[in-house]
Design a protein around this motif. Sequence first.
Motif, PDB file in Angstrom:
ATOM      1  N   ALA A 170       3.847  11.367  16.331  1.00 49.73           N
ATOM      2  CA  ALA A 170       5.317  11.426  16.390  1.00 49.73           C
ATOM      3  C   ALA A 170       5.959  11.070  15.048  1.00 49.73           C
ATOM      4  O   ALA A 170       7.173  11.021  14.939  1.00 49.73           O
ATOM      5  N   THR A 171       5.138  10.798  14.034  1.00 47.91           N
ATOM      6  CA  THR A 171       5.659  10.409  12.717  1.00 47.91           C
ATOM      7  C   THR A 171       5.086  11.359  11.674  1.00 47.91           C
ATOM      8  O   THR A 171       3.867  11.571  11.654  1.00 47.91           O
ATOM      9  N   PRO A 172       5.907  11.914  10.791  1.00 45.39           N
ATOM     10  CA  PRO A 172       5.343  12.792   9.764  1.00 45.39           C
ATOM     11  C   PRO A 172       4.368  12.031   8.870  1.00 45.39           C
ATOM     12  O   PRO A 172       4.596  10.855   8.574  1.00 45.39           O
ATOM     13  N   LYS A 173       3.298  12.700   8.435  1.00 46.85           N
ATOM     14  CA  LYS A 173       2.310  12.003   7.601  1.00 46.85           C
ATOM     15  C   LYS A 173       2.946  11.520   6.298  1.00 46.85           C
ATOM     16  O   LYS A 173       2.538  10.509   5.738  1.00 46.85           O
ATOM     17  N   GLU A 174       3.973  12.214   5.840  1.00 49.23           N
ATOM     18  CA  GLU A 174       4.643  11.818   4.586  1.00 49.23           C
ATOM     19  C   GLU A 174       5.313  10.458   4.712  1.00 49.23           C
ATOM     20  O   GLU A 174       5.648   9.825   3.714  1.00 49.23           O
ATOM     21  N   MET A 175       5.556  10.007   5.966  1.00 49.96           N
ATOM     22  CA  MET A 175       6.232   8.726   6.171  1.00 49.96           C
ATOM     23  C   MET A 175       5.266   7.565   6.301  1.00 49.96           C
ATOM     24  O   MET A 175       5.683   6.419   6.454  1.00 49.96           O
ATOM     25  N   LEU A 176       3.946   7.826   6.277  1.00 49.63           N
ATOM     26  CA  LEU A 176       3.001   6.709   6.372  1.00 49.63           C
ATOM     27  C   LEU A 176       3.197   5.800   5.165  1.00 49.63           C
ATOM     28  O   LEU A 176       3.331   6.269   4.034  1.00 49.63           O
ATOM     29  N   PRO A 177       3.217   4.471   5.398  1.00 52.09           N
ATOM     30  CA  PRO A 177       3.513   3.579   4.276  1.00 52.09           C
ATOM     31  C   PRO A 177       2.339   3.423   3.321  1.00 52.09           C
ATOM     32  O   PRO A 177       1.186   3.334   3.743  1.00 52.09           O
ATOM     33  N   VAL A 178       2.642   3.413   2.040  1.00 54.11           N
ATOM     34  CA  VAL A 178       1.665   3.056   1.012  1.00 54.11           C
ATOM     35  C   VAL A 178       2.203   1.730   0.452  1.00 54.11           C
ATOM     36  O   VAL A 178       3.203   1.720  -0.264  1.00 54.11           O
ATOM     37  N   VAL A 179       1.594   0.641   0.865  1.00 53.30           N
ATOM     38  CA  VAL A 179       2.113  -0.723   0.715  1.00 53.30           C
ATOM     39  C   VAL A 179       3.405  -0.826   1.546  1.00 53.30           C
ATOM     40  O   VAL A 179       3.303  -0.900   2.755  1.00 53.30           O
ATOM     41  N   ASP A 180       4.577  -0.737   0.942  1.00 54.80           N
ATOM     42  CA  ASP A 180       5.772  -0.874   1.768  1.00 54.80           C
ATOM     43  C   ASP A 180       6.770   0.271   1.597  1.00 54.80           C
ATOM     44  O   ASP A 180       7.930   0.149   1.966  1.00 54.80           O
TER      45      ASP A 180
END
Length: 300
Positions: free
Chosen positions: A28-38
């Motif tokens: 349900a979340t685009p992969k582009e929104m996965l956090p890299v640190v914060d």
Amino acid sequence: MTTSRARITKAVIPAAGLGTRFLPATKATPKEMLPVVDKPAIQYVVEEAVTAGLSDVLMVTGRNKRPLEDHFDRNYELEQVLRDKGDETKLSRVEESSDLATMHYVRQGDPRGLGHAVLCAAPHVGDEPFVVLLGDDLIDPRDPLLTHMTRVREEHGGSVIALMEVPQESIHLYGCVAAAPTEETDVVRISGLVEKPPAEEAPSNLAIIGRYLLDPAVFEVLRKTEPGRGGEIQLTDALQTLAAEPSLGGPVHGVVFRGRRYDTGDRADYLRAIVRLACEREDLGPEFRDWLRGFVTEEM
Ligand code: G1P
């Protein structure tokens, strides 16, 4: 061909992919929104574009990508809550992403490949050179790759793509080029491109990484490019046509990048990117590095 000195202001970021390698996180979340640190991975990419003077960013999105638009837009409610609390630090973090660039969005509809995604940008880009940034590749801000690519286009015209030397056993994961040296170290003239060749057929160990400075002639070529590897319209194939026929839109050059690149495209690389970037952060780094040293020596 447009003049090579025209100032480049437009960035195109294809972001329609499904991110299946990260399921269920990307259900349900685009992969582009996965956090890299914060920070979401995509914010690093937009920041890189802006640092290179590209203030107009077009994202090519698809279904389920609304959070991308929200991230780069204002969030008045959250801003007000933080303002009422007097939390200026967090407020500026929230405002950072909405103040970065002028954002535009176009939907790709059918995901028919990277070449097709770039073609969706044609009405917005028009007859200007532009930059394509792929979200899975993060380039360290201390290594200004786009600035170098811009200089190469000023000198040679046409299109310029970013390359990296990779071990032979990894070349099948990338587009690969046949290239000859130029007078400038780490700048090559490209004579051929092939998308994800088997190692034994690869013309070199130079892999295409996700930064392209493209002459607008690429759009006309893409319109005529048939589906290639994986049944998809490949940007690599359109660049092959341009490289073979420079009268269409100038030559194709490559800049061999030797700086820091973080791949967030698969899970192990994504974890490495987070650890490396966290170690280098001034605020988190010292404590995290200490913990990591202990973890590696005592627990592994
Ligand atoms: C795309 C391109 C490929 C390039 C790669 C860089 O492939 O088609 O030529 O080498 O990006 O990350 P993808 O990884 O999206 O399959």
